[in-house]
Design a protein around this motif. Structure first.
Motif, mmCIF file in Angstrom:
data_model
loop_
_atom_site.group_PDB
_atom_site.id
_atom_site.type_symbol
_atom_site.label_atom_id
_atom_site.label_comp_id
_atom_site.label_asym_id
_atom_site.label_seq_id
_atom_site.Cartn_x
_atom_site.Cartn_y
_atom_site.Cartn_z
ATOM 1 N N GLU A 165 0.862 -1.173 0.000
ATOM 2 C CA GLU A 165 0.000 0.000 0.000
ATOM 3 C C GLU A 165 0.904 1.230 0.000
ATOM 4 O O GLU A 165 1.164 1.802 1.043
ATOM 5 N N PRO A 166 1.408 1.605 -1.166
ATOM 6 C CA PRO A 166 2.372 2.703 -1.233
ATOM 7 C C PRO A 166 1.735 4.039 -0.858
ATOM 8 O O PRO A 166 0.810 4.500 -1.515
ATOM 9 N N GLN A 167 2.240 4.635 0.201
ATOM 10 C CA GLN A 167 1.670 5.881 0.715
ATOM 11 C C GLN A 167 2.077 7.093 -0.120
ATOM 12 O O GLN A 167 1.347 8.069 -0.174
ATOM 13 N N ALA A 168 3.235 7.043 -0.748
ATOM 14 C CA ALA A 168 3.764 8.214 -1.435
ATOM 15 C C ALA A 168 3.194 8.408 -2.839
ATOM 16 O O ALA A 168 3.430 9.439 -3.451
ATOM 17 N N GLN B 86 0.573 9.062 -5.907
ATOM 18 C CA GLN B 86 -0.585 9.927 -6.142
ATOM 19 C C GLN B 86 -1.805 9.123 -6.594
ATOM 20 O O GLN B 86 -2.927 9.427 -6.203
ATOM 21 N N ALA C 209 -2.992 2.848 -5.364
ATOM 22 C CA ALA C 209 -3.484 2.667 -3.991
ATOM 23 C C ALA C 209 -3.051 1.355 -3.374
ATOM 24 O O ALA C 209 -2.747 1.297 -2.183
ATOM 25 N N PHE C 210 -3.003 0.282 -4.173
ATOM 26 C CA PHE C 210 -2.882 -1.038 -3.576
ATOM 27 C C PHE C 210 -2.426 -2.036 -4.622
ATOM 28 O O PHE C 210 -2.839 -1.973 -5.769
ATOM 29 N N LYS D 262 -6.438 4.854 -6.700
ATOM 30 C CA LYS D 262 -7.237 5.683 -5.792
ATOM 31 C C LYS D 262 -8.439 6.297 -6.501
ATOM 32 O O LYS D 262 -9.342 6.806 -5.849
#
Length: 146
Positions: free
Chosen positions: A39-42, A44, A47-48, A69
């Motif tokens: 789940e890469p937070q950085a 844009q 999302a998953f 996202k």
């Protein structure tokens, strides 16, 4: 305690502090890994990403999924079945799945494999939107097929 003895003990302790962290790198490789859900937070848009591996007899059941996202221009997952040959992971087979103008894609494939090896699935996850491309990988736990 004499001065020479303190110097020797201090030297041994220093040597141990330097060498102990290296013992893990010198140990034999254990192909057991952690399940791959990222789940890469950085990012844009990405999302998953996830991948999974199961077996039905000698059929490897490989799965991968990528989610964005929001609705994106292009989204893809490539699932690659890998086998541990005793020194490295080698690719057995790979399958790409992609879609346009949606927020998710998934793919599922089965393939006959040989017993007596560790296997895992690598997922390559990709999203492109408004000229921005984001990618990441996921890996399953390795599973030994008896």
């Amino acid at each position: 305690m004499g001065k020479n003895r303190r110097v020797v003990i201090g030297g041994i302790l220093t040597l141990l502090l330097v060498l102990l962290p290296l013992t893990g790198a010198l140990a034999s490789y254990n192909p057991e890994g952690k399940a791959g859900v990222v789940e890469p937070q950085a990012f844009q848009y990405l999302a998953f990403g996830s991948s999974s591996l199961d077996f039905s007899g000698t059929t490897a059941l490989c799965y991968g999924c990528t989610e964005a996202k929001q609705v994106v221009d292009y989204i893809a997952v490539t699932i690659t079945l890998q086998r541990w040959n005793g020194s490295r992971w080698e690719n057995v087979a790979s399958w790409p799945f992609s879609k346009y103008n949606t927020f998710s894609v998934e793919g599922y494939k089965g393939i006959s494999v040989a017993r007596g090896y560790y296997y895992r699935v690598q997922g390559f996850h990709k999203v492109t939107h408004n000229g921005v491309t984001e990618t990441t990988y996921s890996y399953t736990d390795s599973i030994y097929l008896q």
